[in-house]
Design a protein around this motif. Structure first.
Motif, PDB file in Angstrom:
ATOM      1  N   GLU A  81      27.539   6.769 -27.834  1.00  0.00           N
ATOM      2  CA  GLU A  81      27.705   5.384 -27.392  1.00  0.00           C
ATOM      3  C   GLU A  81      28.959   5.224 -26.530  1.00  0.00           C
ATOM      4  O   GLU A  81      28.929   4.513 -25.528  1.00  0.00           O
ATOM      5  CB  GLU A  81      27.757   4.444 -28.596  1.00  0.00           C
ATOM      6  N   ARG A  84      28.079   6.608 -23.173  1.00  0.00           N
ATOM      7  CA  ARG A  84      27.192   5.700 -22.450  1.00  0.00           C
ATOM      8  C   ARG A  84      27.958   4.516 -21.875  1.00  0.00           C
ATOM      9  O   ARG A  84      27.780   4.142 -20.710  1.00  0.00           O
ATOM     10  CB  ARG A  84      26.075   5.195 -23.370  1.00  0.00           C
ATOM     11  N   LEU A  85      28.832   3.943 -22.691  1.00  0.00           N
ATOM     12  CA  LEU A  85      29.627   2.807 -22.228  1.00  0.00           C
ATOM     13  C   LEU A  85      30.583   3.217 -21.102  1.00  0.00           C
ATOM     14  O   LEU A  85      30.801   2.450 -20.153  1.00  0.00           O
ATOM     15  CB  LEU A  85      30.403   2.190 -23.384  1.00  0.00           C
ATOM     16  N   SER A  86      31.128   4.407 -21.188  1.00  0.00           N
ATOM     17  CA  SER A  86      32.029   4.887 -20.135  1.00  0.00           C
ATOM     18  C   SER A  86      31.289   5.077 -18.820  1.00  0.00           C
ATOM     19  O   SER A  86      31.800   4.731 -17.752  1.00  0.00           O
ATOM     20  CB  SER A  86      32.690   6.200 -20.557  1.00  0.00           C
ATOM     21  N   VAL A  87      30.086   5.622 -18.885  1.00  0.00           N
ATOM     22  CA  VAL A  87      29.288   5.799 -17.671  1.00  0.00           C
ATOM     23  C   VAL A  87      28.903   4.439 -17.096  1.00  0.00           C
ATOM     24  O   VAL A  87      28.980   4.224 -15.877  1.00  0.00           O
ATOM     25  CB  VAL A  87      28.034   6.654 -17.963  1.00  0.00           C
ATOM     26  N   GLU A  88      28.524   3.510 -17.952  1.00  0.00           N
ATOM     27  CA  GLU A  88      28.175   2.169 -17.493  1.00  0.00           C
ATOM     28  C   GLU A  88      29.373   1.482 -16.838  1.00  0.00           C
ATOM     29  O   GLU A  88      29.249   0.841 -15.788  1.00  0.00           O
ATOM     30  CB  GLU A  88      27.675   1.338 -18.671  1.00  0.00           C
ATOM     31  N   LEU A  91      29.942   2.951 -13.397  1.00  0.00           N
ATOM     32  CA  LEU A  91      28.967   2.421 -12.444  1.00  0.00           C
ATOM     33  C   LEU A  91      29.324   1.006 -12.006  1.00  0.00           C
ATOM     34  O   LEU A  91      29.177   0.661 -10.824  1.00  0.00           O
ATOM     35  CB  LEU A  91      27.563   2.446 -13.048  1.00  0.00           C
ATOM     36  N   GLN A  92      29.808   0.185 -12.924  1.00  0.00           N
ATOM     37  CA  GLN A  92      30.204  -1.176 -12.570  1.00  0.00           C
ATOM     38  C   GLN A  92      31.416  -1.176 -11.639  1.00  0.00           C
ATOM     39  O   GLN A  92      31.474  -1.967 -10.696  1.00  0.00           O
ATOM     40  CB  GLN A  92      30.495  -1.998 -13.822  1.00  0.00           C
ATOM     41  N   ASN A  95      30.136  -0.164  -8.265  1.00  0.00           N
ATOM     42  CA  ASN A  95      29.407  -1.260  -7.635  1.00  0.00           C
ATOM     43  C   ASN A  95      30.353  -2.325  -7.089  1.00  0.00           C
ATOM     44  O   ASN A  95      30.141  -2.839  -5.986  1.00  0.00           O
ATOM     45  CB  ASN A  95      28.425  -1.890  -8.627  1.00  0.00           C
TER      46      ASN A  95
END
Length: 109
Positions: A81, A84-88, A91-92, A95
């Motif tokens: 988790e 996953r949060l680090s990758v998200e 990405l933000q 962006n």
């Protein structure tokens, strides 16, 4: 600075209602960067290194769990988790940077 702190700083700047100011030589020289303050590139490198470390840790824990080693499932789940949060988060940030670049490039002079 962790990725969460980086995003918090970016969102704080974007929600403060900053008013545009004319850039003049005086405004550029008034606030020189502090000697001990990390630059933008250094912050990005540190954030990406932290991201890679979290993904590698999660990968190692999953591999160890799959091989039957004594790894608690909750540690594997937490590591996955966090990765996953680090990758998200990365990405933000990407962006937002692309969006800011496009805004700058579309600015009429």
């Amino acid at each position: 600075m962790t990725g969460v702190e980086l995003i918090a700083a970016i969102s704080a700047v974007s929600t403060q209602g900053v008013t545009p100011q004319a850039v003049t030589p005086q405004t550029i020289t008034q606030d020189p960067p502090q000697a001990g303050a990390p630059g933008f590139a250094e912050l990005m490198q540190t954030g990406l290194a932290n991201l890679e470390a979290k993904v590698d840790t999660a990968d190692d824990l999953v591999r160890a769990f799959a091989l039957g080693e004594d790894v608690p499932i909750h540690e594997v789940t937490i590591a996955l988790e966090e990765a996953r949060l680090s990758v998200e988060l990365a990405l933000q940030v990407r962006n937002r940077m692309v969006e800011a670049y496009r805004d700058i490039m579309n600015t009429q002079l």
